[in-house]
Design a protein around this motif. Structure first.
Motif, PDB file in Angstrom:
ATOM      1  N   PRO A  34      16.004   0.450   6.750  1.00 15.61           N
ATOM      2  CA  PRO A  34      15.270   0.651   8.008  1.00 15.61           C
ATOM      3  C   PRO A  34      13.877   0.029   7.930  1.00 15.61           C
ATOM      4  CG  PRO A  34      16.279   2.695   7.254  1.00 15.61           C
ATOM      5  CD  PRO A  34      16.423   1.723   6.143  1.00 15.61           C
ATOM      6  N   LEU A  35      13.525  -0.743   8.957  1.00 18.86           N
ATOM      7  CA  LEU A  35      12.232  -1.417   8.983  1.00 18.86           C
ATOM      8  C   LEU A  35      11.210  -0.584   9.743  1.00 18.86           C
ATOM      9  CD1 LEU A  35      10.366  -3.841   8.510  1.00 18.86           C
ATOM     10  CD2 LEU A  35      11.303  -4.853  10.610  1.00 18.86           C
ATOM     11  N   ILE A  36      10.119  -0.228   9.083  1.00 18.90           N
ATOM     12  CA  ILE A  36       8.994   0.458   9.712  1.00 18.90           C
ATOM     13  C   ILE A  36       7.910  -0.605   9.919  1.00 18.90           C
ATOM     14  CG2 ILE A  36       7.427   2.422   9.589  1.00 18.90           C
ATOM     15  CD1 ILE A  36      10.457   3.080   9.299  1.00 18.90           C
ATOM     16  N   ALA A  37       7.671  -0.983  11.158  1.00 17.18           N
ATOM     17  CA  ALA A  37       6.713  -2.049  11.463  1.00 17.18           C
ATOM     18  C   ALA A  37       5.436  -1.445  12.033  1.00 17.18           C
ATOM     19  CB  ALA A  37       7.306  -3.047  12.448  1.00 17.18           C
ATOM     20  N   VAL A  38       4.308  -1.816  11.442  1.00 15.60           N
ATOM     21  CA  VAL A  38       3.012  -1.233  11.800  1.00 15.60           C
ATOM     22  C   VAL A  38       2.127  -2.298  12.454  1.00 15.60           C
ATOM     23  CG1 VAL A  38       1.007   0.036  10.955  1.00 15.60           C
ATOM     24  CG2 VAL A  38       3.214   0.275   9.781  1.00 15.60           C
ATOM     25  N   LEU A  39       1.557  -1.968  13.594  1.00 18.85           N
ATOM     26  CA  LEU A  39       0.630  -2.865  14.287  1.00 18.85           C
ATOM     27  C   LEU A  39      -0.793  -2.368  14.070  1.00 18.85           C
ATOM     28  CD1 LEU A  39       0.235  -5.285  16.228  1.00 18.85           C
ATOM     29  CD2 LEU A  39       0.327  -3.631  18.119  1.00 18.85           C
ATOM     30  N   ILE A  40      -1.676  -3.259  13.573  1.00 17.78           N
ATOM     31  CA  ILE A  40      -3.079  -2.900  13.385  1.00 17.78           C
ATOM     32  C   ILE A  40      -3.959  -3.949  14.058  1.00 17.78           C
ATOM     33  CG2 ILE A  40      -2.646  -1.671  11.223  1.00 17.78           C
ATOM     34  CD1 ILE A  40      -3.744  -4.074   9.718  1.00 17.78           C
ATOM     35  N   SER A  41      -5.041  -3.484  14.649  1.00 19.78           N
ATOM     36  CA  SER A  41      -5.978  -4.389  15.320  1.00 19.78           C
ATOM     37  C   SER A  41      -7.033  -4.901  14.359  1.00 19.78           C
ATOM     38  CB  SER A  41      -6.655  -3.675  16.492  1.00 19.78           C
ATOM     39  OG  SER A  41      -7.368  -2.529  16.038  1.00 19.78           O
ATOM     40  N   GLU A  42      -7.412  -4.056  13.400  1.00 16.77           N
ATOM     41  CA  GLU A  42      -8.455  -4.390  12.428  1.00 16.77           C
ATOM     42  C   GLU A  42      -7.895  -4.176  11.026  1.00 16.77           C
ATOM     43  OE1 GLU A  42     -11.699  -5.165  13.106  1.00 16.77           O
ATOM     44  OE2 GLU A  42     -11.839  -4.761  15.251  1.00 16.77           O
ATOM     45  N   ASP A  43      -8.205  -5.093  10.112  1.00 18.84           N
ATOM     46  CA  ASP A  43      -7.687  -4.964   8.758  1.00 18.84           C
ATOM     47  C   ASP A  43      -8.224  -3.738   8.034  1.00 18.84           C
ATOM     48  OD1 ASP A  43      -6.194  -7.211   9.140  1.00 18.84           O
ATOM     49  OD2 ASP A  43      -7.496  -8.551   8.004  1.00 18.84           O
ATOM     50  N   PRO A  93      12.365  -3.614  14.603  1.00 13.27           N
ATOM     51  CA  PRO A  93      12.136  -2.484  13.695  1.00 13.27           C
ATOM     52  C   PRO A  93      12.926  -1.247  14.103  1.00 13.27           C
ATOM     53  CG  PRO A  93      10.328  -2.678  15.255  1.00 13.27           C
ATOM     54  CD  PRO A  93      11.220  -3.867  15.499  1.00 13.27           C
ATOM     55  N   ALA A  94      13.182  -0.396  13.135  1.00 12.49           N
ATOM     56  CA  ALA A  94      13.777   0.905  13.436  1.00 12.49           C
ATOM     57  C   ALA A  94      12.747   1.813  14.086  1.00 12.49           C
ATOM     58  CB  ALA A  94      14.313   1.541  12.157  1.00 12.49           C
ATOM     59  N   ILE A  95      11.493   1.700  13.634  1.00 16.29           N
ATOM     60  CA  ILE A  95      10.389   2.500  14.166  1.00 16.29           C
ATOM     61  C   ILE A  95       9.162   1.606  14.246  1.00 16.29           C
ATOM     62  CG2 ILE A  95       8.885   4.511  13.809  1.00 16.29           C
ATOM     63  CD1 ILE A  95      11.150   5.767  12.163  1.00 16.29           C
ATOM     64  N   ALA A  96       8.443   1.666  15.355  1.00 17.88           N
ATOM     65  CA  ALA A  96       7.171   0.961  15.498  1.00 17.88           C
ATOM     66  C   ALA A  96       6.044   1.975  15.331  1.00 17.88           C
ATOM     67  CB  ALA A  96       7.066   0.281  16.857  1.00 17.88           C
ATOM     68  N   VAL A  97       5.044   1.618  14.547  1.00 17.97           N
ATOM     69  CA  VAL A  97       3.910   2.507  14.288  1.00 17.97           C
ATOM     70  C   VAL A  97       2.643   1.823  14.784  1.00 17.97           C
ATOM     71  CG1 VAL A  97       2.560   3.712  12.530  1.00 17.97           C
ATOM     72  CG2 VAL A  97       5.049   3.530  12.283  1.00 17.97           C
ATOM     73  N   GLN A 126      19.044   0.848  16.970  1.00 21.41           N
ATOM     74  CA  GLN A 126      18.350   0.873  15.690  1.00 21.41           C
ATOM     75  C   GLN A 126      17.314   1.979  15.638  1.00 21.41           C
ATOM     76  OE1 GLN A 126      16.685  -2.824  14.514  1.00 21.41           O
ATOM     77  NE2 GLN A 126      18.643  -3.875  14.399  1.00 21.41           N
ATOM     78  N   GLY A 127      16.692   2.245  16.768  1.00 19.93           N
ATOM     79  CA  GLY A 127      15.645   3.249  16.788  1.00 19.93           C
ATOM     80  C   GLY A 127      16.163   4.661  16.782  1.00 19.93           C
ATOM     81  N   GLY A 128      17.496   4.825  16.786  1.00 19.32           N
ATOM     82  CA  GLY A 128      18.059   6.164  16.713  1.00 19.32           C
ATOM     83  C   GLY A 128      18.100   6.849  18.058  1.00 19.32           C
ATOM     84  N   GLY A 129      17.879   6.070  19.145  1.00 18.27           N
ATOM     85  CA  GLY A 129      17.867   6.667  20.462  1.00 18.27           C
ATOM     86  C   GLY A 129      19.267   6.844  20.996  1.00 18.27           C
ATOM     87  N   ALA A 138      12.473   3.254  26.543  1.00 19.87           N
ATOM     88  CA  ALA A 138      13.502   2.391  26.001  1.00 19.87           C
ATOM     89  C   ALA A 138      13.130   1.864  24.631  1.00 19.87           C
ATOM     90  CB  ALA A 138      13.744   1.235  26.966  1.00 19.87           C
ATOM     91  N   GLY A 139      14.170   1.554  23.860  1.00 22.71           N
ATOM     92  CA  GLY A 139      13.984   0.811  22.633  1.00 22.71           C
ATOM     93  C   GLY A 139      13.471   1.625  21.470  1.00 22.71           C
ATOM     94  N   VAL A 140      12.593   0.997  20.717  1.00 24.34           N
ATOM     95  CA  VAL A 140      12.126   1.521  19.445  1.00 24.34           C
ATOM     96  C   VAL A 140      11.257   2.764  19.629  1.00 24.34           C
ATOM     97  CG1 VAL A 140      10.895   0.872  17.344  1.00 24.34           C
ATOM     98  CG2 VAL A 140      12.061  -0.874  18.684  1.00 24.34           C
ATOM     99  N   PRO A 141      11.461   3.802  18.807  1.00 20.64           N
ATOM    100  CA  PRO A 141      10.525   4.927  18.828  1.00 20.64           C
ATOM    101  C   PRO A 141       9.125   4.454  18.460  1.00 20.64           C
ATOM    102  CG  PRO A 141      12.528   5.511  17.639  1.00 20.64           C
ATOM    103  CD  PRO A 141      12.589   4.029  17.887  1.00 20.64           C
ATOM    104  N   LEU A 142       8.136   4.924  19.180  1.00 16.55           N
ATOM    105  CA  LEU A 142       6.743   4.546  18.948  1.00 16.55           C
ATOM    106  C   LEU A 142       6.004   5.739  18.346  1.00 16.55           C
ATOM    107  CD1 LEU A 142       4.299   2.707  19.174  1.00 16.55           C
ATOM    108  CD2 LEU A 142       4.107   3.341  21.595  1.00 16.55           C
ATOM    109  N   VAL A 143       5.495   5.559  17.135  1.00 16.70           N
ATOM    110  CA  VAL A 143       4.782   6.626  16.432  1.00 16.70           C
ATOM    111  C   VAL A 143       3.301   6.273  16.356  1.00 16.70           C
ATOM    112  CG1 VAL A 143       4.541   7.887  14.257  1.00 16.70           C
ATOM    113  CG2 VAL A 143       6.815   7.255  15.090  1.00 16.70           C
ATOM    114  N   LEU A 144       2.466   7.210  16.761  1.00 16.12           N
ATOM    115  CA  LEU A 144       1.013   7.020  16.768  1.00 16.12           C
ATOM    116  C   LEU A 144       0.445   7.441  15.412  1.00 16.12           C
ATOM    117  CD1 LEU A 144       0.387   8.708  20.239  1.00 16.12           C
ATOM    118  CD2 LEU A 144       0.918   6.300  19.779  1.00 16.12           C
ATOM    119  N   MET A 145      -0.261   6.520  14.753  1.00 15.71           N
ATOM    120  CA  MET A 145      -0.828   6.808  13.432  1.00 15.71           C
ATOM    121  C   MET A 145      -2.339   7.035  13.560  1.00 15.71           C
ATOM    122  SD  MET A 145      -0.169   4.880   9.797  1.00 15.71           S
ATOM    123  CE  MET A 145      -0.720   3.262  10.318  1.00 15.71           C
TER     124      MET A 145
END
Length: 372
Positions: A34-43, A93-97, A126-129, A138-145
């Protein structure tokens, strides 16, 4: 002799073939994780990803063995964040963070566009929905980190019932603003004039300012907002500050300030004005004090949501959480260099940290004394 050589050659070829097959098998297995893909604006928010890895490992999900964790970064460019969100979804991704509010807004919009284009069907599986979904459902579950002002910005309907396919951690940056100001005044009882750095272009900035204004009224202190929406405005605003312009600077929630630690530190040394940040990471970068939850802790708490979704739980049934343990952190080295009169009462609530930017000898801007 020839037979022995032939046997040796055959053995080597067989071993090589087994190695190739094993490597190919490992590659296929890795791609099936399962791919956990994380989006970040700042390193700077990569520290949240470190916490996420730690939390997932504690839950039995090790990166590279049980799951794959990938990071897509806009490297501080808000203009590139929308494209970064699109690239992330192309990875299926399975889950987007989302590492914060601004990332979550871009991902939520990208998920809605994907659904409208009919491109989210395979990802929904893939997202288990289950069931029919549209828009942000719709689509990938979105998790707030660790996103701020999740209700006020429309990311979720409420903390208890977030709605759609979104859940995770609200870091409480805006709501903690009042307590942050109160603790600042407890540490520095003589402070009466406070400058608030805020970004009106993002919902957490506007929300934080409204909380700060009300808290300042209740605490009988003067609060002067300093508007910043770009790095250039921040540099100009800080450069214009002079000794005596304020007793302290209060940071309000925005990703724009998360990489501004060195600028704020230099401004404090030049003007003698201390800065109150939103979490321990700000103190590490040169703020006098901060109140909130560290990036690593936000990542670890977020891992609980990711693990539950991997175990088959529906995101829509997981209420949004708030921080487990906000804490006050103070850099006494910097306080000494700035000549601050820090109240022992305030320090009783604090964890003392020796900031890395406070190690070199500096000149106290108020007295001219050199601290070592």
């Amino acid at each position: 002799m020839r037979r022995q050589t032939t046997r040796i050659t055959a053995t080597i070829l067989a071993a090589f073939l087994l190695f190739i097959l094993a490597a190919a098998g490992c590659g296929r297995r890795a791609n099936q994780l399962p791919l956990i893909a994380v989006l970040i604006s700042e390193d700077v928010r990569l520290a949240k990803v470190d916490g996420l890895r730690q939390g997932l490992a504690a839950a039995g999900y090790h990166d590279g063995e049980d799951v794959r964790i990938a990071v897509v970064s806009a490297h501080g460019s808000r203009g590139d964040l929308e494209q970064a969100a699109a690239r992330l979804l192309e990875m299926s991704p399975a889950i987007a963070v989302a590492a914060g509010n601004i990332e979550a807004q871009r991902l939520k919009a990208a998920l809605a566009r994907a659904a409208d284009a009919g491109a989210s069907g395979p990802r929904a599986v893939q997202g288990g929905g289950s069931g029919s979904r549209s828009g942000s459902d719709a689509g990938v579950p979105l998790v707030l980190m660790g996103a701020a002002s999740t209700v006020e910005s429309g990311l979720v309907e409420s903390l208890r019932r977030p709605g759609g396919n979104v859940t995770g951690l609200d870091n409480g940056h805006a709501e903690l603003t009042a307590k942050r100001l109160e603790l600042l005044l407890t540490l520095l009882p003589e402070a009466r004039n406070i400058i608030a750095l805020y970004d009106p272009s993002v919902a957490p900035g506007r929300h934080s300012l409204s909380v700060a204004v009300e808290a300042a009224r209740r605490l009988h202190v003067s609060l002067t907002p300093l508007l910043i929406t770009t790095p250039e405005e921040l540099s100009h605003g800080l450069a214009a500050l002079q000794p005596g312009d304020a007793d302290a600077i209060l940071l309000l929630s925005t990703s724009l300030l998360e990489s501004a630690g060195p600028q704020l530190y230099e401004t404090s040394l030049r003007t003698g004005i201390p800065t109150m940040g939103v979490n321990e990471n700000d103190v590490e970068e040169g703020n006098f004090a901060a109140y909130g939850v560290s990036y690593e802790a936000q990542g670890r708490q977020t891992a609980r949501f990711v693990a539950k979704i991997l175990q088959g739980q529906s995101p829509r049934k997981l209420p949004v959480e708030t921080p487990d343990n906000p804490e006050l952190v103070v850099n006494l080295d910097l306080a000494r260099r700035l000549g601050l009169r820090v109240s022992p009462v305030g320090l009783a609530f604090a964890r003392i940290r020796q900031g890395p930017r406070a190690e070199a000898a500096e000149t106290n801007p108020q007295t001219g004394e050199v601290w070592r």
